[in-house]
Design a protein around this motif. Structure first.
Motif, mmCIF file in Angstrom:
data_model
loop_
_atom_site.group_PDB
_atom_site.id
_atom_site.type_symbol
_atom_site.label_atom_id
_atom_site.label_comp_id
_atom_site.label_asym_id
_atom_site.label_seq_id
_atom_site.Cartn_x
_atom_site.Cartn_y
_atom_site.Cartn_z
ATOM 1 N N ASN A 174 0.810 -1.213 0.000
ATOM 2 C CA ASN A 174 0.000 0.000 0.000
ATOM 3 C C ASN A 174 0.845 1.266 0.000
ATOM 4 O O ASN A 174 0.565 2.222 -0.731
ATOM 5 N N THR A 175 1.891 1.291 0.829
ATOM 6 C CA THR A 175 2.779 2.454 0.864
ATOM 7 C C THR A 175 3.444 2.669 -0.486
ATOM 8 O O THR A 175 3.555 3.805 -0.969
ATOM 9 N N ALA A 176 3.856 1.585 -1.118
ATOM 10 C CA ALA A 176 4.492 1.688 -2.435
ATOM 11 C C ALA A 176 3.527 2.268 -3.460
ATOM 12 O O ALA A 176 3.909 3.113 -4.286
ATOM 13 N N ARG A 177 2.292 1.842 -3.428
ATOM 14 C CA ARG A 177 1.304 2.337 -4.398
ATOM 15 C C ARG A 177 0.987 3.811 -4.185
ATOM 16 O O ARG A 177 0.800 4.559 -5.147
ATOM 17 N N ILE A 178 0.933 4.230 -2.942
ATOM 18 C CA ILE A 178 0.718 5.653 -2.661
ATOM 19 C C ILE A 178 1.855 6.487 -3.257
ATOM 20 O O ILE A 178 1.631 7.501 -3.930
ATOM 21 N N LEU A 206 1.347 12.602 3.596
ATOM 22 C CA LEU A 206 1.910 12.402 4.934
ATOM 23 C C LEU A 206 0.802 12.310 5.981
ATOM 24 O O LEU A 206 0.839 11.453 6.867
ATOM 25 N N ARG A 207 -0.195 13.184 5.870
ATOM 26 C CA ARG A 207 -1.295 13.149 6.838
ATOM 27 C C ARG A 207 -2.100 11.862 6.715
ATOM 28 O O ARG A 207 -2.513 11.278 7.727
ATOM 29 N N GLU A 208 -2.298 11.393 5.489
ATOM 30 C CA GLU A 208 -3.139 10.219 5.288
ATOM 31 C C GLU A 208 -2.450 8.914 5.702
ATOM 32 O O GLU A 208 -3.123 7.909 5.905
ATOM 33 N N VAL A 209 -1.152 8.901 5.809
ATOM 34 C CA VAL A 209 -0.466 7.711 6.328
ATOM 35 C C VAL A 209 0.006 7.956 7.759
ATOM 36 O O VAL A 209 0.880 7.266 8.269
ATOM 37 N N SER A 210 -0.615 8.960 8.402
ATOM 38 C CA SER A 210 -0.323 9.282 9.810
ATOM 39 C C SER A 210 1.164 9.524 10.045
ATOM 40 O O SER A 210 1.751 9.045 11.023
ATOM 41 N N ALA A 211 1.778 10.284 9.130
ATOM 42 C CA ALA A 211 3.228 10.487 9.205
ATOM 43 C C ALA A 211 3.628 11.960 9.204
ATOM 44 O O ALA A 211 4.821 12.276 9.141
ATOM 45 N N PHE A 212 2.658 12.868 9.290
ATOM 46 C CA PHE A 212 2.990 14.288 9.207
ATOM 47 C C PHE A 212 3.860 14.720 10.381
ATOM 48 O O PHE A 212 4.901 15.365 10.206
ATOM 49 N N ASN A 213 3.432 14.380 11.604
ATOM 50 C CA ASN A 213 4.237 14.737 12.777
ATOM 51 C C ASN A 213 5.576 14.016 12.761
ATOM 52 O O ASN A 213 6.618 14.605 13.098
ATOM 53 N N LEU A 227 12.641 13.801 0.953
ATOM 54 C CA LEU A 227 12.624 13.413 2.359
ATOM 55 C C LEU A 227 11.359 12.621 2.701
ATOM 56 O O LEU A 227 11.391 11.715 3.542
ATOM 57 N N VAL A 228 10.220 12.963 2.052
ATOM 58 C CA VAL A 228 9.001 12.174 2.255
ATOM 59 C C VAL A 228 9.241 10.736 1.790
ATOM 60 O O VAL A 228 8.890 9.768 2.471
ATOM 61 N N ALA A 229 9.864 10.606 0.613
ATOM 62 C CA ALA A 229 10.169 9.272 0.093
ATOM 63 C C ALA A 229 11.123 8.532 1.012
ATOM 64 O O ALA A 229 10.975 7.326 1.251
ATOM 65 N N ASP A 230 12.109 9.241 1.542
ATOM 66 C CA ASP A 230 13.055 8.618 2.465
ATOM 67 C C ASP A 230 12.331 8.084 3.703
ATOM 68 O O ASP A 230 12.587 6.965 4.152
ATOM 69 N N LEU A 231 11.402 8.882 4.251
ATOM 70 C CA LEU A 231 10.661 8.466 5.437
ATOM 71 C C LEU A 231 9.807 7.234 5.158
ATOM 72 O O LEU A 231 9.771 6.295 5.953
ATOM 73 N N LEU A 232 9.126 7.230 4.013
ATOM 74 C CA LEU A 232 8.165 6.163 3.711
ATOM 75 C C LEU A 232 8.813 4.932 3.078
ATOM 76 O O LEU A 232 8.159 3.891 2.971
ATOM 77 N N MET A 233 10.077 5.042 2.709
ATOM 78 C CA MET A 233 10.743 3.897 2.097
ATOM 79 C C MET A 233 11.841 3.324 2.979
ATOM 80 O O MET A 233 11.877 2.120 3.244
ATOM 81 N N LEU A 234 12.760 4.163 3.452
ATOM 82 C CA LEU A 234 14.004 3.671 4.035
ATOM 83 C C LEU A 234 14.138 3.868 5.543
ATOM 84 O O LEU A 234 15.065 3.323 6.146
#
Length: 315
Positions: A174-178, A206-213, A227-234
């Motif tokens: 799911n994260t990959a598809r987003i 970021l807000r929709e995957v509860s990652a904004f904060n 940096l968003v990609a770094d957070l959600l991938m690595l």
């Protein structure tokens, strides 16, 4: 554990996670659709994006003549013709749960059976925008309740391990598809990368995957695509990241291998993926192509899921 029981637990968790993902995609699409049309030069494609991310356009076309808010929301939320609609996911999750009722705790069964019963209050009704928003919030709450009940009430044995595997495999996909849909589809051709629309879209994701904060805690600067990609991938600290999901997958596959006294392709493939993610650099990913990297990840993640099925589950 019987392979049939493991299969039901694995897919029960996948369907609950998928329902949560579809709700988040629809919520994001509504947020993006609320932007003034001047942001996108008068053209918007958030509903095409939602359909590409969470649905199958080939299944959509025979039943709807146009892509818009009403048709995409109906297809992704309630359509029985869409096996990944929220309705289909909750029904499939409940069927899997019913098949392994004795392997679940009372709290887990109550969460999924209660959701199945409550779904009748929404399906088939003409919901207003506010009512639909409350429905999406309810779906997210169902997922949180089920996930929390599993963590707080299950014995740490193979039943628990297979539920966590299902959640992690689905969450990684799911994260990959987003990420892929944002990078390839969402930004209109006449809009500048790094512009106001691009910024709002990344912030919404970021807000929709509860990652904004979490983003601001980790990077302490304004939202940047890299940096968003770094957070959600690595970033292994982020629960929805590729790296975190594969840390979970490797951990529980190793526990299963130790308990059953045998290792196989699923352990090897998952270990290789985790090692690759741990050694990867986000600048190198962007230089070689984010889309290509994410596309390859989705394919490898599918292979890991197939390997788990062949080793331990029955289809």
């Amino acid at each position: 554990m019987l392979s049939r029981t493991a299969d039901n637990l694995f897919w029960l968790s996948r369907y609950v996670e998928r329902a949560d993902f579809v709700a988040r995609i629809l919520d994001a699409a509504h947020r993006l659709a609320s932007l003034p049309t001047s942001y996108g030069g008068g053209e918007t494609n958030e509903w095409d994006s939602a359909l590409a991310s969470a649905g199958d356009p080939d299944l959509f076309k025979p039943h709807y003549s146009v892509v818009n808010a009403d048709t995409v929301c109906d297809f992704l939320a309630f359509s029985p013709h869409n096996p990944s609609s929220i309705r289909s996911c909750i029904e499939a999750a409940r069927e899997n749960a019913r098949s392994v009722r004795t392997a679940l705790t009372t709290e887990m069964w109550d969460a999924i059976n209660g959701a199945w019963l409550e779904l009748r209050n929404y399906a088939g009704k003409d919901l207003s925008r506010d009512e639909f928003g409350r429905f999406l919030d309810w779906v997210k709450t169902v997922s949180l309740t089920f996930d929390g009940s599993a963590f707080r009430t299950m014995l740490r044995n193979d039943a628990f391990w297979f539920t966590r595997l299902g959640t992690a495999i689905e969450r990684a996909d799911n994260t990959a598809r987003i990420l892929d849909v944002k990078y390839q589809i969402l930004l209109p051709q006449n809009e500048t990368v790094g512009g106001s629309l691009d910024y709002f879209q990344w912030t919404t994701i970021l807000r929709e995957v509860s990652a904004f904060n979490a983003y601001h805690w980790v990077y302490r600067e304004s939202v940047k695509p890299l940096l968003v990609a770094d957070l959600l991938m690595l970033n292994k600290q982020m629960p929805r990241s590729f790296a975190n999901c594969y840390g979970v997958i490797v951990e529980y596959l190793d526990l299963i291998a130790d308990a059953y006294g045998r290792r196989g392709p699923s352990q090897r493939l998952a270990g290789n993926m985790l090692a690759k993610l741990e050694s990867e650099d986000i600048d190198r990913v962007f230089a070689s192509g984010l889309h290509e990297f994410v596309e390859a990840f989705i394919a490898e993640n599918n292979k890991v899921g197939e390997a788990i099925a062949k080793q331990y589950l029955v289809g």
